[in-house]
Design an enzyme around this catalytic site. Structure first.
Site, short mmCIF file in Angstrom:
data_model
loop_
_atom_site.label_atom_id
_atom_site.label_comp_id
_atom_site.label_asym_id
_atom_site.label_seq_id
_atom_site.Cartn_x
_atom_site.Cartn_y
_atom_site.Cartn_z
N HIS A 166 0.82 -1.22 0.00
CA HIS A 166 0.00 0.00 0.00
C HIS A 166 0.86 1.28 0.00
CE1 HIS A 166 -3.69 -2.16 0.35
NE2 HIS A 166 -3.44 -2.61 1.57
N ASP A 220 -2.79 -10.24 -2.59
CA ASP A 220 -3.38 -9.77 -1.34
C ASP A 220 -4.86 -9.43 -1.57
OD1 ASP A 220 -2.27 -8.40 1.46
OD2 ASP A 220 -4.03 -7.37 0.67
N HIS A 260 -6.49 -6.90 -0.61
CA HIS A 260 -6.65 -5.48 -0.92
C HIS A 260 -5.81 -5.09 -2.13
CE1 HIS A 260 -7.45 -5.88 3.47
NE2 HIS A 260 -8.45 -5.07 3.18
N ASP A 307 -4.77 -12.42 3.58
CA ASP A 307 -6.09 -11.93 3.96
C ASP A 307 -7.14 -12.29 2.91
OD1 ASP A 307 -4.73 -10.24 2.27
OD2 ASP A 307 -5.13 -8.41 3.40
#
Length: 340
Positions: A161, A195, A197, A284
């Site tokens: 991120h 991931d 996200h 995740d």
């Protein structure tokens, strides 16, 4: 398989983060995550755990804005000199609208400029931990450049991120991007982000480059973090146009539909003909993750690893998210077993 790990990650341990609605929650990206992965790796016969060597700041500056890195290095010392009542965590209350670029001189103004959200908490050991994390990724990259088929960077804090000049979503330095950029001097590189996200930071860093193919499979940002990036029409700019792909998926995505999307991305990677592969591996995506909505099983995670391994590329796997600590170690080991 060489596993690069540093104890320095323990120095980054904020007491809390601020969730939606202003709720103070215990920091979910915590040292116990790494403990669970290490315990699972120790149970295998193929994991060779190694301390990373220090590559210095040059590979970091090659990816990240110098002023941003310097902010990370100095902000804690500056914070301790302020008159804040609670100095346990540096966390701004005002954030920059990036379409208005002026950068304030004040510490909190710069913090709001360089940090995207209320989970990007800075404490005394954050920068040291972030540097060690990036060095884990660089050492893994060096390992495959020297002939290893696969290596794992057990990175904490995670990185995907973090953009060129900002931190976000528990991430400060973009470990996978630092590794990919270092490898790009030795050949073409593909990055595959699995991931849950969207890999907004990786997209930001390579958006105008044609020598690194970046692909992200993730939850649709229409309903999920990071919300403002990760859509299918984001394909790169300038020379980089056509070298970035986003594959947003709906909530409750299960093994079969995820693997179908994965196969599409693998075809793109084959067409690009890279010399190296970097995986941003967030667990995740697992069905019982605290921050996810997908329904991917551990068997599905193994299948993901097996299909990626079919590319036959020298591969760096970089640890990203994953917040079901009870399952995290076994999930990551299930992926790595197929990639080793």
């Amino acid at each position: 398989m060489k596993i690069f790990y540093s104890k320095a990650h323990r120095k980054h341990h904020p007491k809390f983060e601020v969730m939606e609605g202003g709720f103070r929650s215990p920091y979910m990206e915590n040292p116990e995550r790494v403990n669970k992965i290490l315990a699972s790796l120790h149970d295998t016969k193929w994991a060779e755990i190694m301390e990373p060597s220090d590559f210095g700041l040059d590979p970091i500056y090659a990816v990240h804005d110098n002023a941003y890195v310097d902010f990370l290095a100095s902000c804690w010392t500056e914070w301790l000199k302020t008159e804040a009542k609670d100095k346990s965590i540096l966390l701004p209350a005002t954030f920059a609208l990036r379409r208005y670029p002026p950068k304030p001189e004040s510490l909190l103004g710069r913090a709001g400029y360089y940090l995207m959200d209320l989970s990007t908490c800075i404490v005394e050991g954050t920068f040291e931990a972030a540097l060690a994390s990036a060095n884990c990724a660089l050492n893994a990259a060096q390992a495959i450049a020297n002939g290893d088929h696969s290596a794992f960077a057990l990175c904490r804090p995670p990185g995907h991120h973090a953009g060129r000049d900002y931190g976000a979503g528990y991430c400060f330095l973009n470990n996978a991007s630092v590794a990919a950029n270092w490898l790009s001097s030795k050949g073409q590189v593909a990055i595959l982000d699995i991931d849950y996200h969207a890999g907004n930071g990786t997209e930001d860093i390579f958006y105008e480059r044609e020598d690194v193919l970046s692909i992200s499979i993730h939850a649709d940002p229409n309903f999920e973090y990071p919300h403002y990036i990760g859509y299918p029409d984001e394909r790169g700019e300038g020379k980089g146009f056509g070298f970035h792909y986003n594959f947003p998926l709906p909530a409750k995505t299960h093994d079969e539909s995820y693997l179908k999307t994965l196969d599409e991305t693998l075809d793109l990677i084959r067409a690009f003909k890279p010399d190296y592969l970097v995986i941003s591996a967030g667990m995740d995506l697992y069905r019982d993750d605290k921050l996810g909505t997908f329904k991917i099983t551990r068997k599905g995670i193994s299948k993901i690893g097996k299909r990626i391994a079919s590319l036959g590329l020298p591969t760096v796997t970089v640890m990203e998210g994953g917040y079901n600590n009870d399952a995290l170690g076994k999930n990551m080991t299930a992926l790595l077993k197929e990639l080793k």
